[in-house]
Design a protein around this motif. Structure first.
Motif, PDB file in Angstrom:
ATOM      1  N   ALA A  60       0.838  -1.208   0.000  1.00 59.22           N
ATOM      2  CA  ALA A  60       0.000   0.000   0.000  1.00 59.22           C
ATOM      3  C   ALA A  60       0.871   1.256   0.000  1.00 59.22           C
ATOM      4  CB  ALA A  60      -0.922   0.001   1.212  1.00 59.22           C
ATOM      5  N   ALA A  61       0.357   2.338  -0.569  1.00 58.18           N
ATOM      6  CA  ALA A  61       1.064   3.619  -0.612  1.00 58.18           C
ATOM      7  C   ALA A  61       0.468   4.550   0.433  1.00 58.18           C
ATOM      8  CB  ALA A  61       0.943   4.236  -1.999  1.00 58.18           C
ATOM      9  N   LEU A  62       1.273   4.853   1.466  1.00 64.82           N
ATOM     10  CA  LEU A  62       0.819   5.736   2.540  1.00 64.82           C
ATOM     11  C   LEU A  62       1.734   6.950   2.675  1.00 64.82           C
ATOM     12  CD1 LEU A  62       0.425   2.520   4.290  1.00 64.82           C
ATOM     13  CD2 LEU A  62      -1.349   4.123   4.918  1.00 64.82           C
ATOM     14  N   SER A  63       2.476   7.253   1.641  1.00 70.84           N
ATOM     15  CA  SER A  63       3.400   8.375   1.709  1.00 70.84           C
ATOM     16  C   SER A  63       2.644   9.688   1.942  1.00 70.84           C
ATOM     17  CB  SER A  63       4.230   8.468   0.423  1.00 70.84           C
ATOM     18  OG  SER A  63       3.401   8.610  -0.702  1.00 70.84           O
ATOM     19  N   ARG A  64       3.211  10.497   2.810  1.00 71.07           N
ATOM     20  CA  ARG A  64       2.670  11.812   3.178  1.00 71.07           C
ATOM     21  C   ARG A  64       1.288  11.732   3.848  1.00 71.07           C
ATOM     22  NH1 ARG A  64       5.774  15.978   0.791  1.00 71.07           N
ATOM     23  NH2 ARG A  64       7.183  15.214  -0.838  1.00 71.07           N
ATOM     24  N   ALA A  65       0.858  10.541   4.230  1.00 67.92           N
ATOM     25  CA  ALA A  65      -0.422  10.425   4.949  1.00 67.92           C
ATOM     26  C   ALA A  65      -0.285  10.976   6.365  1.00 67.92           C
ATOM     27  CB  ALA A  65      -0.865   8.966   4.999  1.00 67.92           C
ATOM     28  N   LEU A  66      -1.381  11.491   6.901  1.00 64.17           N
ATOM     29  CA  LEU A  66      -1.414  11.985   8.275  1.00 64.17           C
ATOM     30  C   LEU A  66      -1.920  10.857   9.158  1.00 64.17           C
ATOM     31  CD1 LEU A  66      -2.911  15.555   7.679  1.00 64.17           C
ATOM     32  CD2 LEU A  66      -0.504  14.861   7.789  1.00 64.17           C
ATOM     33  N   LEU A  67      -1.005  10.271   9.943  1.00 59.99           N
ATOM     34  CA  LEU A  67      -1.324   9.096  10.742  1.00 59.99           C
ATOM     35  C   LEU A  67      -0.902   9.268  12.200  1.00 59.99           C
ATOM     36  CD1 LEU A  67      -0.117   6.571   8.045  1.00 59.99           C
ATOM     37  CD2 LEU A  67      -2.456   6.663   8.933  1.00 59.99           C
ATOM     38  N   ALA A  68      -0.796  10.513  12.635  1.00 58.84           N
ATOM     39  CA  ALA A  68      -0.436  10.767  14.030  1.00 58.84           C
ATOM     40  C   ALA A  68      -1.473  10.149  14.962  1.00 58.84           C
ATOM     41  CB  ALA A  68      -0.348  12.274  14.281  1.00 58.84           C
ATOM     42  N   GLU A  83       6.804   6.734   3.295  1.00 60.74           N
ATOM     43  CA  GLU A  83       7.724   7.856   3.111  1.00 60.74           C
ATOM     44  C   GLU A  83       7.030   9.192   3.382  1.00 60.74           C
ATOM     45  OE1 GLU A  83      10.891   9.660  -0.162  1.00 60.74           O
ATOM     46  OE2 GLU A  83       9.750   7.842  -0.611  1.00 60.74           O
ATOM     47  N   LEU A  84       7.674  10.011   4.224  1.00 59.28           N
ATOM     48  CA  LEU A  84       7.200  11.359   4.558  1.00 59.28           C
ATOM     49  C   LEU A  84       5.832  11.370   5.273  1.00 59.28           C
ATOM     50  CD1 LEU A  84       8.378  13.212   1.352  1.00 59.28           C
ATOM     51  CD2 LEU A  84       9.074  13.795   3.672  1.00 59.28           C
ATOM     52  N   ALA A  85       5.368  10.217   5.735  1.00 65.62           N
ATOM     53  CA  ALA A  85       4.101  10.184   6.485  1.00 65.62           C
ATOM     54  C   ALA A  85       4.325  10.730   7.898  1.00 65.62           C
ATOM     55  CB  ALA A  85       3.559   8.762   6.553  1.00 65.62           C
ATOM     56  N   ASP A  86       3.288  11.291   8.476  1.00 62.58           N
ATOM     57  CA  ASP A  86       3.344  11.774   9.858  1.00 62.58           C
ATOM     58  C   ASP A  86       2.762  10.704  10.769  1.00 62.58           C
ATOM     59  OD1 ASP A  86       3.312  13.026  12.284  1.00 62.58           O
ATOM     60  OD2 ASP A  86       2.117  14.751  11.651  1.00 62.58           O
ATOM     61  N   LEU A  87       3.642  10.015  11.511  1.00 59.40           N
ATOM     62  CA  LEU A  87       3.247   8.942  12.417  1.00 59.40           C
ATOM     63  C   LEU A  87       3.615   9.294  13.854  1.00 59.40           C
ATOM     64  CD1 LEU A  87       4.479   6.555   9.788  1.00 59.40           C
ATOM     65  CD2 LEU A  87       2.362   5.953  10.964  1.00 59.40           C
ATOM     66  N   THR A  88       3.593  10.572  14.164  1.00 57.28           N
ATOM     67  CA  THR A  88       3.893  11.016  15.522  1.00 57.28           C
ATOM     68  C   THR A  88       2.966  10.336  16.528  1.00 57.28           C
ATOM     69  OG1 THR A  88       4.554  13.175  14.650  1.00 57.28           O
ATOM     70  CG2 THR A  88       4.106  13.037  17.010  1.00 57.28           C
ATOM     71  N   ASP A  89       3.557   9.742  17.561  1.00 58.82           N
ATOM     72  CA  ASP A  89       2.801   9.070  18.634  1.00 58.82           C
ATOM     73  C   ASP A  89       2.025   7.841  18.157  1.00 58.82           C
ATOM     74  OD1 ASP A  89       3.435  10.657  20.980  1.00 58.82           O
ATOM     75  OD2 ASP A  89       2.289  12.259  20.055  1.00 58.82           O
ATOM     76  N   GLN A 101       9.078   0.975   3.657  1.00 57.28           N
ATOM     77  CA  GLN A 101       9.843   2.191   3.379  1.00 57.28           C
ATOM     78  C   GLN A 101       9.336   3.316   4.286  1.00 57.28           C
ATOM     79  OE1 GLN A 101      12.218   4.617   2.614  1.00 57.28           O
ATOM     80  NE2 GLN A 101      12.421   3.459   0.707  1.00 57.28           N
ATOM     81  N   TRP A 102      10.256   3.925   5.068  1.00 60.68           N
ATOM     82  CA  TRP A 102       9.874   4.975   6.014  1.00 60.68           C
ATOM     83  C   TRP A 102      10.700   6.244   5.811  1.00 60.68           C
ATOM     84  CZ3 TRP A 102       6.117   3.459   9.685  1.00 60.68           C
ATOM     85  CH2 TRP A 102       5.871   2.068   9.747  1.00 60.68           C
ATOM     86  N   ARG A 103      11.344   6.407   4.712  1.00 56.22           N
ATOM     87  CA  ARG A 103      12.281   7.514   4.513  1.00 56.22           C
ATOM     88  C   ARG A 103      11.630   8.861   4.840  1.00 56.22           C
ATOM     89  NH1 ARG A 103      13.621  10.789   0.134  1.00 56.22           N
ATOM     90  NH2 ARG A 103      15.765  11.577   0.168  1.00 56.22           N
ATOM     91  N   ARG A 104      12.270   9.591   5.732  1.00 56.54           N
ATOM     92  CA  ARG A 104      11.875  10.944   6.142  1.00 56.54           C
ATOM     93  C   ARG A 104      10.478  11.000   6.768  1.00 56.54           C
ATOM     94  NH1 ARG A 104      13.068  14.809   1.211  1.00 56.54           N
ATOM     95  NH2 ARG A 104      12.526  16.368   2.776  1.00 56.54           N
ATOM     96  N   ALA A 105       9.998   9.878   7.268  1.00 59.56           N
ATOM     97  CA  ALA A 105       8.717   9.883   7.995  1.00 59.56           C
ATOM     98  C   ALA A 105       8.910  10.525   9.365  1.00 59.56           C
ATOM     99  CB  ALA A 105       8.194   8.456   8.156  1.00 59.56           C
ATOM    100  N   ARG A 106       7.829  11.043   9.901  1.00 61.20           N
ATOM    101  CA  ARG A 106       7.849  11.610  11.258  1.00 61.20           C
ATOM    102  C   ARG A 106       7.418  10.514  12.229  1.00 61.20           C
ATOM    103  NH1 ARG A 106       4.693  17.393  10.300  1.00 61.20           N
ATOM    104  NH2 ARG A 106       6.102  18.205   8.683  1.00 61.20           N
ATOM    105  N   LEU A 107       8.373  10.057  13.045  1.00 65.71           N
ATOM    106  CA  LEU A 107       8.116   8.966  13.972  1.00 65.71           C
ATOM    107  C   LEU A 107       8.410   9.372  15.413  1.00 65.71           C
ATOM    108  CD1 LEU A 107       9.622   6.052  11.847  1.00 65.71           C
ATOM    109  CD2 LEU A 107       7.233   6.265  12.553  1.00 65.71           C
TER     110      LEU A 107
END
Length: 230
Positions: A60-68, A83-89, A101-107
């Protein structure tokens, strides 16, 4: 008035259009149970606070998704792209996320517990407060991540790329660093007495300066150099 979804969305195969429709019809966080998102394009969608239980996200493609603040339990996501998804918290529990692939994701402050991340690429993520526990990180790209002062519980980091990682004052509770790439990693003050250090070569041992190891581990490292402890 936009209705909320008090009950989980269960057992459906969902496309991007389906998810967008669900998002537009609710003002609350969604819960998905045993849903199929395989090959779905979920890029840039706002799924903050969503819960995913026993769902599949294969490729699945979840790049740049907002998933905080999202929650993931017993999900499968082989080769999914975050990639580049927001997974804060975000919290992942007992998930299979091999080769993701998690490149430059917010973790920041994300937690992975009992997760399979073999072959995953987490280089360049924003990972302040990122926690892994009892997880498989075999051959995973973790370059540059900080584990400073963390207690690392049963992490299998065999063959992982740990170039430039900061393990200062970290405590390893079991797990493995066997054959890991430790180039420019920092271990000052780290407690390595319970971790498998097998396969480390002479260039690797220099980065362990300042760490605590056991007599048994010291003997194994000397044996790698062809020396014997009498």
């Amino acid at each position: 008035m936009i209705p909320q979804h008090p009950f989980p969305i269960t057992g459906r195969t969902l496309s991007r259009a389906d998810v967008q429709s669900l998002l537009s019809s609710t003002d609350g966080a969604l819960t998905f149970v045993q849903c199929d998102f395989d090959d779905a394009d979920l890029t840039r969608l706002d799924l903050r606070g969503a819960s995913f239980i026993e769902c599949s996200f294969v490729e699945a493609a979840l790049s740049r998704a907002l998933l905080a603040d999202s929650r993931w339990r017993q999900c499968k996501g082989r080769q999914a792209d975050f990639e580049l998804a927001d997974l804060t918290d975000a919290q992942f529990e007992r998930c299979d996320l091999n080769n993701t692939q998690w490149r430059r994701a917010r973790l920041a402050s994300a937690r992975f517990s009992n997760v399979k991340l073999t072959g995953a690429r987490l280089a360049e993520v924003a990972g302040l407060g990122l926690v892994f526990e009892e997880s498989l990180l075999i051959s995973t790209d973790l370059r540059g991540l900080s584990f400073r002062k963390q207690r690392l519980v049963q992490l299998d980091l065999s063959d992982a790329d740990l170039t430039g990682c900061d393990f200062t004052d970290a405590v390893f509770d079991g797990g493995s660093l066997r054959n890991a790439n430790l180039t420019k990693a920092r271990f000052a003050g780290a407690d390595l007495r319970q971790v498998d250090l097998g396969g480390l070569k002479l260039p690797d041992t220099s980065v362990l300066k300042g760490a605590t190891i056991s007599y048994h581990q010291a003997a194994e490292l000397l044996a790698e150099l062809g020396l014997h402890v009498a």
